[in-house]
Design an enzyme around this catalytic site. Structure first.
Site, mmCIF file in Angstrom:
data_model
loop_
_atom_site.group_PDB
_atom_site.id
_atom_site.type_symbol
_atom_site.label_atom_id
_atom_site.label_comp_id
_atom_site.label_asym_id
_atom_site.label_seq_id
_atom_site.Cartn_x
_atom_site.Cartn_y
_atom_site.Cartn_z
ATOM 1 N N GLU A 96 4.307 5.457 11.845
ATOM 2 C CA GLU A 96 5.299 4.123 11.074
ATOM 3 C C GLU A 96 6.744 4.628 10.721
ATOM 4 O O GLU A 96 7.046 3.914 10.065
ATOM 5 C CB GLU A 96 4.069 4.322 9.878
ATOM 6 C CG GLU A 96 3.248 3.526 9.859
ATOM 7 C CD GLU A 96 1.860 2.758 8.592
ATOM 8 O OE1 GLU A 96 1.554 2.022 8.662
ATOM 9 O OE2 GLU A 96 2.503 3.994 8.262
ATOM 10 N N HIS B 213 -2.012 -3.563 9.510
ATOM 11 C CA HIS B 213 -2.669 -3.152 8.226
ATOM 12 C C HIS B 213 -4.173 -3.003 8.707
ATOM 13 O O HIS B 213 -5.074 -4.015 8.920
ATOM 14 C CB HIS B 213 -2.682 -3.705 6.729
ATOM 15 C CG HIS B 213 -3.753 -3.317 5.864
ATOM 16 N ND1 HIS B 213 -3.482 -1.789 5.499
ATOM 17 C CD2 HIS B 213 -4.978 -3.133 5.316
ATOM 18 C CE1 HIS B 213 -3.752 -1.328 4.154
ATOM 19 N NE2 HIS B 213 -4.875 -2.617 4.234
ATOM 20 N N HIS C 298 -1.025 7.188 9.359
ATOM 21 C CA HIS C 298 -1.180 6.875 8.050
ATOM 22 C C HIS C 298 0.250 7.487 7.471
ATOM 23 O O HIS C 298 0.169 8.889 6.854
ATOM 24 C CB HIS C 298 -1.965 6.375 6.705
ATOM 25 C CG HIS C 298 -1.702 4.918 6.026
ATOM 26 N ND1 HIS C 298 -1.398 4.177 5.993
ATOM 27 C CD2 HIS C 298 -1.297 6.165 4.587
ATOM 28 C CE1 HIS C 298 -0.979 3.844 4.959
ATOM 29 N NE2 HIS C 298 -0.997 4.810 4.169
ATOM 30 N N GLU D 193 1.085 -0.723 -0.018
ATOM 31 C CA GLU D 193 0.048 0.071 -0.185
ATOM 32 C C GLU D 193 1.099 1.219 0.371
ATOM 33 O O GLU D 193 2.204 1.270 0.878
ATOM 34 C CB GLU D 193 -0.982 0.125 1.157
ATOM 35 C CG GLU D 193 -2.166 1.109 1.036
ATOM 36 C CD GLU D 193 -2.018 1.268 2.761
ATOM 37 O OE1 GLU D 193 -1.584 1.306 3.622
ATOM 38 O OE2 GLU D 193 -3.461 1.594 2.824
ATOM 39 N N HIS E 153 2.862 3.850 1.010
ATOM 40 C CA HIS E 153 2.895 5.523 1.844
ATOM 41 C C HIS E 153 3.075 6.023 1.949
ATOM 42 O O HIS E 153 4.742 6.158 3.219
ATOM 43 C CB HIS E 153 3.563 3.886 3.178
ATOM 44 C CG HIS E 153 3.057 3.326 3.910
ATOM 45 N ND1 HIS E 153 2.453 2.063 2.923
ATOM 46 C CD2 HIS E 153 2.896 2.781 4.912
ATOM 47 C CE1 HIS E 153 1.894 1.818 4.756
ATOM 48 N NE2 HIS E 153 1.621 1.950 5.517
ATOM 49 N N ASP F 11 3.783 -2.115 5.541
ATOM 50 C CA ASP F 11 2.436 -2.756 6.088
ATOM 51 C C ASP F 11 2.567 -5.000 6.847
ATOM 52 O O ASP F 11 2.193 -5.255 7.913
ATOM 53 C CB ASP F 11 1.305 -2.656 5.984
ATOM 54 C CG ASP F 11 0.544 -1.011 6.683
ATOM 55 O OD1 ASP F 11 1.070 -0.564 6.888
ATOM 56 O OD2 ASP F 11 0.003 -1.234 5.997
ATOM 57 N N GLU G 143 -7.540 -1.885 7.405
ATOM 58 C CA GLU G 143 -8.302 -2.820 7.606
ATOM 59 C C GLU G 143 -9.149 -3.637 7.061
ATOM 60 O O GLU G 143 -9.575 -4.530 6.439
ATOM 61 C CB GLU G 143 -8.213 -2.028 5.652
ATOM 62 C CG GLU G 143 -8.585 -0.425 5.767
ATOM 63 C CD GLU G 143 -6.977 0.740 5.734
ATOM 64 O OE1 GLU G 143 -6.233 -0.248 6.599
ATOM 65 O OE2 GLU G 143 -7.486 1.698 4.955
#
Lengths: 260, 260, 260, 260, 260, 260
Positions: free
Chosen positions: D183, D121, D178, D35, D37, D46, D123
């Site tokens: 992160e 992650h 995010h 994904e 980032h 992730d 989701e």
């Protein structure tokens, strides 16, 4: 074609393609079941009969007969005695819908524009309807909207006149016509060697309540699997029924072929 | 039985049940495809051949032949020419797995203990394997663990000796044996009226790269759909192959029946 | 790019997007399995090898390596020893097809035009093929028809010449090459610290019948999980094989990139 | 073990089996995503982070790290910027649930009794939950009821104390974290060479409404994909976070191992 | 319309069609659950509340309320107490996604351009998101790209100001707000006859760890199913919350209706 | 219970559990559709009527009414006018089967032993049957075999005597009874304010051929969506029908409750 056949399985792809491109034929797909049909009729009755009807139609109108679906949806007590009988071999509803969807989409890819699903097993009806709907939705997303699919249960083409001849004592209704007079008569007409005449039971018609219960109430289901009398069956009645189905379905498909 | 038949579709449920309970027979399920087989072979070749093999096996060992699966998984270029041909009519992989799962679970419900899936279309293999695995997992959850399912591709039973007789000039490999010498020979043996002898192409064998590409690279695929020479085919070779398959598969199933 | 990497997981989306838009690279998707590979090879062999091959290809041609699929389809006895081993961790066929379909459709959405699925586990092949077909069907319904997907099993790129060098005593065939000379050699070349040299078994090659039976006949399967001799393995042979795969697959992909 | 590894992909099946049977270890399954980032972090963030956490946990408690799931559920605007970014490569929800179900059932078959799904992650959460539920339902039907599966999102183990140190100016909330401070800090700690320091954007935090709209309202989504400031990130903060996760998750799993 | 109703189930198709064509209304789809809500609230709370909110919104803006989804995704311990309670009646995640996909695609076929999914059960969120995504993908393949779907959880529209009034002693967080002050207050406002005031438990708030474990650790879950104090609930607070939701969601939808 | 209700959505879980454990009640699940019912009846007719019947039954026998399924399977031309009407909002067949399977399995988990699916939409029948079969198969694998599920279409409980009173001029058959005398009469009895008396069309009965064709032949379908005359409808006839359904279905369920 050098070989006289209307069966898709017997045609070469070159012959099939030529027919699709030049003659715009109906593709007929016989769909049935493998299901107990009493002690006297073969378990393939529900696919053998629509296959025979399809072949006879293809002798009358421009049509190619696709290989049949030999397995259908689960037998129901009030229609076919129930799915608990040994030998009855059924599919989940979703499997049957996917099976039909897949095959229809292939015919569409071939360029076929008229398809008829010739159903010989009542329990299939709604799952076939769903399979057709799924296929046409996908075809539409491929930009193809000029395909027409007919789905029919052959017995819906029985005339009142024929019913009276077949049931001089009164028609007990389609619901109980499982392995009974109509199917036995047609089997005597189409494949008499497969009818065990000495095994026809002499039971009274089944008496079901107005609802279904699962697991089945086995006290309501005739152990023979025959839902009403088959004793009045004859090859003559079978011919009468069969010829009427072939004639009327041929006419119906012909009219769908010509309808703009 | 009063009627001599090994076909499940021709048996009554009473006869079938008696056989299952008393004889513990193999149920043989022929699985094939509806697929182009060149300009000279019928599109049903892949189900017609395993059906014929199954019937012949059932004449040798205790076995009942279930109605065939007439449709199979999508043809692949290096195995069957690819799924783009007109006439080739294929299922999604999941559909085929579910179809087999459903039917196997019904045989299990009937009390069948030995089942053989007789496959005539290479592309089916893994999806059939999955269908068997899904069915046995569900059967296990119903407490049934004594069912055994064989899956075989009939050509795996060809001996080196036979290969040498059929291909005196050397065997090109199974991969290219689509609508070629082996299938044409067996068709000449089994149903010669369905072989268009005058249509056998005279193309050189296909030359595929070591990978597949989607959409297909059509320049690699013979337009006829025949992947290698069929010219050397003969009914005699067909009989040789067919008899070997029947004999060896019968022996294999017999040994599985006797294995504890 | 400031960071030298061909790994999609290490790229930022901005770098990846720039590459897709400017360079039209291949996206390479290594697909393998987590599967017993005898007492001497790591269970990740089937995904570690195609990942290594993919990285080496990406050093040669314009390509980005997507994160691998670490789990594959159920191991089969005649290919990988069977799925009953402790440690073998497999997916249902439909799951694998859906997984690939989903990921391919995302690459298509990104604007990728060339994708290669680099398969290191034979049992995956047909389910990957199905995933590709499902994805391309959906892409077509989104109006995208210029994407090309290659699927290959890397060992299909072994030349006869190399086979002779690797198997001076004769090649036993790919079917038995599970955890045997080829995989052991490549592992010795790629990650020697993961090869338990002292654990290489000294069993004779497995002897399978021409059919599969479910549940497995465990008497036919070597308890070690090694289907044929691994004793002749060496890092040199591994390098020979690996280099050939990288070179030949790179060339094949390059030609697909240039093919109109 | 002669080779020091906690990675299932590096173990042989014999070593793995021995560990399962003798040590009853946790199997840790890192699950992430591919994904976007932001312009400064790698797309694999992730799955790279939970893999690193899992490895560190396995250095502390009896645990084996399974190969990660590298792809996850579709990125959502308020959590990860949305699924429209180039590079973000996501699965359908059902695919992810099936994937986890399949893999968990295999661990169960191996005899594993404690499994932890280490999610990186957000989701993914509900689809993982569903996959666990599906697997445990099937395991129960196989008679196995003593397996315990933990599912966790690693950031839920952040203490208030740490939050204060990482965000001296106040914590903006996990929703906007995010590709932001947390992160980025962990990436600086774990794989600094993969952080493009010069590319960290200097945008204000995203301001989303209290609802989602599909298709996305792109005016609400930062074009960089970074939902809030990453400027305060540092390797020190990353170490602080990482160490806390490892320590606390290890303790949580240990307590689940000991709980009767 | 002669009959004053905003309920799709009460409209005739002619009235509905006229509204769609002339007024371009929002279709509001309330989605909830059938789930334990402690000993004092009815199990339908999660669908009764969003249905009431939807009706009130439809009194404010051009909107039609579709029949609610009365069943939702499996209750989770940290959100709704868990799915083990008697009475909690939940769907698999895939079922819920398909259900929403199907219904949305029908609204799209009707010509509806604005749809709002009004969710009253947190566990539904991601499966609804997936259903929307699946539907919009299919709609896109039908060439329809001007449909906009809002998905919202109503409690996300609570203002800080209201939170302070409802929780003068401090807000325990949404996670524990199951059958607690907010839902009880709204129930007292909307359907006071369904609140068993004398049954409100007096338990301390639940104390969950930072992870989920399956099967649940029942020692962590309050046997009543109430996750935190409901004692402070009142009809006045319920009105305050309800009115805020109606007002703010109406405004949000109105703005989506007007956004180009 | 302090609150007088038979509705599961209005019960607390504690009350519901007490009822299940002490009274072994039937759980009644009304299943319908959202479907055009002519210009005079509300689109919810097919779920409003079975819900009303279910409530009345629960006043007579020990029964709890679960929240209804408000959406059903695709309307068919010969049964409900077809699925092309604006407002008709239908599910795929598989979705409906899964929905029912999921909900039934939850009731089974609660300890419910008698369930009745009260169907008000003919097209649902086979998909509900499949959902029941799927649920009972799974329940069996959980070791539960004492659950009984009734599925009924309420109109099958109409006596000949009542039919004569309702149709003094002769009964046109159930097939055409869509939005016609029976449904209009019951609506006039149950919710007269929802019947648009002035909108009842005065069209002759529809005349369908003996087969279905897809896409529909719209020239065969009345544009109003009413398949036969509704002019003879009255609240009195509606009460007659409704009372008979309630009485007879109550008796049928009572007998199933008492049957060993």
């Amino acid at each position: 074609m050098t070989i006289e056949t209307n069966l898709m399985a017997e045609l070469t792809w070159v012959e099939y393609q030529a027919s699709i491109q030049r003659e715009n034929p109906f593709v007929l797909l016989p769909v049935g079941a493998l299901e107990q049909h009493g002690p006297h009729l073969p378990m393939g009755t529900d696919h053998l009969v629509p296959l025979a009807i399809s072949k006879a139609i293809a002798d009358r109108i421009r049509a190619i007969v696709a290989p049949p679906f030999n397995y259908g949806y689960k037998s129901q007590p009030r229609m076919g005695g129930g799915n608990h009988f040994c030998g009855t071999t059924s599919l989940e509803g979703h499997t049957l819908s996917l099976l039909l969807r897949d095959v229809l989409l292939e015919f569409v890819r071939h360029g076929v524009k008229r398809i008829a699903v010739i159903d010989g097993h009542y329990e299939n009806m709604m799952f076939l309807t769903e399979g057709i709907d799924l296929a046409l939705t996908e075809a539409r997303r491929d930009g193809i909207t000029d395909v027409r699919v007919v789905r029919l249960e052959y017995w819906d083409f029985t005339s009142e006149e024929t019913l009276k001849k077949v049931f001089p004592g009164g028609f007990p209704g389609y619901a109980l016509e499982h392995a009974a007079v109509m199917e036995t008569s047609m089997s005597l007409h189409l494949h008499p060697h497969l009818v065990r005449l000495d095994k026809i039971p002499n039971d009274p018609p089944a008496d079901f309540p107005a609802f279904d219960v699962f697991p089945y109430n086995l006290t309501q289901i005739p152990p023979s699997g025959v839902l009403s009398q088959a004793k009045g069956a004859s090859a003559e009645k079978g011919k009468l029924l069969f010829d009427e189905y072939v004639e009327k379905i041929s006419a119906a498909l012909q009219s769908e072929m010509e309808r703009p």
